[in-house]
Design a protein around this motif. Structure first.
Motif, mmCIF file in Angstrom:
data_model
loop_
_atom_site.group_PDB
_atom_site.id
_atom_site.type_symbol
_atom_site.label_atom_id
_atom_site.label_comp_id
_atom_site.label_asym_id
_atom_site.label_seq_id
_atom_site.Cartn_x
_atom_site.Cartn_y
_atom_site.Cartn_z
ATOM 1 N N LEU A 84 0.830 -1.202 0.000
ATOM 2 C CA LEU A 84 0.000 0.000 0.000
ATOM 3 C C LEU A 84 0.862 1.248 0.000
ATOM 4 O O LEU A 84 0.572 2.222 -0.713
ATOM 5 N N ASN A 85 1.935 1.246 0.784
ATOM 6 C CA ASN A 85 2.815 2.406 0.828
ATOM 7 C C ASN A 85 3.430 2.698 -0.527
ATOM 8 O O ASN A 85 3.500 3.844 -0.984
ATOM 9 N N VAL A 86 3.885 1.632 -1.178
ATOM 10 C CA VAL A 86 4.491 1.819 -2.499
ATOM 11 C C VAL A 86 3.457 2.343 -3.491
ATOM 12 O O VAL A 86 3.724 3.265 -4.269
ATOM 13 N N ALA A 87 2.255 1.769 -3.451
ATOM 14 C CA ALA A 87 1.195 2.220 -4.348
ATOM 15 C C ALA A 87 0.837 3.677 -4.088
ATOM 16 O O ALA A 87 0.644 4.468 -5.023
ATOM 17 N N ALA A 88 0.758 4.047 -2.802
ATOM 18 C CA ALA A 88 0.440 5.436 -2.460
ATOM 19 C C ALA A 88 1.547 6.369 -2.907
ATOM 20 O O ALA A 88 1.305 7.441 -3.469
ATOM 21 N N GLY A 89 2.797 5.968 -2.643
ATOM 22 C CA GLY A 89 3.929 6.820 -2.966
ATOM 23 C C GLY A 89 4.081 7.090 -4.444
ATOM 24 O O GLY A 89 4.533 8.159 -4.845
ATOM 25 N N TYR A 90 3.688 6.129 -5.274
ATOM 26 C CA TYR A 90 3.906 6.275 -6.709
ATOM 27 C C TYR A 90 2.657 6.588 -7.522
ATOM 28 O O TYR A 90 2.747 7.165 -8.602
#
Length: 340
Positions: free
Chosen positions: A167-173
């Motif tokens: 989720l963090n990676v998806a949010a960050g990118y």
């Protein structure tokens, strides 16, 4: 950061000699917290390669959950809500005091001309001063902690952490491209669940010692500027390298504290002391850095050593934070720096 280990001892749940033993047992966690606060101050001072230092707040969140879980495990379940309420109240006192101080410094005279939503969502919502968002995150996590610890207990830990990382990676990118998601930013508790889940799991004895985790974590941090250069993420705290490195460093430190301990030397004791007093440095570093700039020390350091001259500014800021913490405790205002 406020040390739940220290708070638990103050509340009388463990005797003084047990607190001393815990301090020795958690030496590597103190080293990690000292490195984390060094990284936080480096970012605020404008040191080069700031992505390398982004592990600071994730580590603080994870170790906060680690010590809070241990504190709750020592208490009867019917006392948990009262204990969390007390922690929330103490956190609120420090948050309000330092926020009002910095608003007076940075926004003096602008109250009447500033929209209410800016005052609430900006000045008091995590954007009022550098590092304020940490309080906003902790308020959410403290309220939700009973649910989160139950969730971690009922669900397999690694999938929970893996889902949070994804989720963090998806949010960050990608997700932050959405207006409403980007408006909230990384202050929302959901982005910090991987560190909370890891902290709770470590407190419950999960994840044994695996040599090399700390080294891998450091290598990932060194790769963080490369990731930032190659991919345009919206929040460096949500970058894959920073997220994984923070989790691995926590695992390494806690696992090392479970093993045999050697008595630290003078340098080790000094670093551990910083690690046990990070909250004072965290809340005071903005004021110390502003003082350094106004006195001309920052310009002097940079003119003589370039950007790396800021290391002297960072060192002076950390020392100043420790002095502020000591003075406030002497004056009976220790709650403002996580002590009582």
């Amino acid at each position: 950061m406020p040390d739940p280990r220290h708070l638990a001892a103050r509340a009388g749940s463990v005797p003084a000699h047990a607190g001393a033993a815990a301090g020795a047992r958690d030496l590597h966690a103190d080293y990690l917290k000292a490195a984390a606060i060094f990284g936080v101050v480096c970012i605020h001072a404008g040191m080069p390669f700031e992505d390398v230092y982004r592990f600071g707040v994730p580590v603080f969140i994870g170790l906060w959950a680690y010590y809070l879980e241990k504190a709750l495990a020592r208490r009867r379940p019917e006392t948990h809500m009262a204990y969390l309420g007390q922690r929330l109240a103490e956190l609120a006192v420090a948050y309000i005091a330092w926020t009002l101080l910095y608003i007076e410094k940075f926004y003096d005279g602008r109250w009447a001309a500033t929209p209410l939503h800016t005052v609430i969502g900006g000045w008091f919502g995590g954007y009022g001063w550098s590092g304020q968002y940490y309080f906003v995150i902790l308020f959410q996590l403290t309220v939700l902690f009973p649910l989160l610890r139950r969730w971690v207990a009922e669900a397999p830990t690694l999938p929970v952490i893996a889902a949070g990382v994804a989720l963090n990676v998806a949010a960050g990118y990608w997700l932050f491209d959405h207006h409403w998601i980007s408006a909230v930013g990384d202050r929302l508790f959901i982005y910090w669940i991987p560190y909370v889940a890891m902290g709770i799991a470590l407190a419950r004895g999960e994840f044994g010692r695996k040599p090399g985790l700390g080294i891998v974590g450091v290598l990932l941090l060194l790769a963080a500027p490369i990731e930032s250069e190659l991919f345009a993420e919206h929040s460096a705290y949500l970058a894959l390298t920073v997220t994984l490195a923070s989790l691995l460093l926590m695992m390494s430190a806690v696992a090392a504290d479970r093993g045999p301990q050697r008595q630290p030397g003078v340098l080790g004791r000094a670093v551990a002391f910083i690690g046990r007093n990070t909250f004072a440095i965290y809340v005071a570093n903005v004021a110390m850095l502003e003082t350094s700039r106004s006195m001309g020390f920052t310009a002097f350091a940079v003119s003589h050593a370039g950007p790396w001259g800021l290391l002297a500014v960072v060192a002076a800021t950390m020392l100043g934070g420790l002095v502020v913490g000591w003075l406030l405790q002497v004056l009976g205002l220790g709650v403002l720096v996580g002590k009582r």
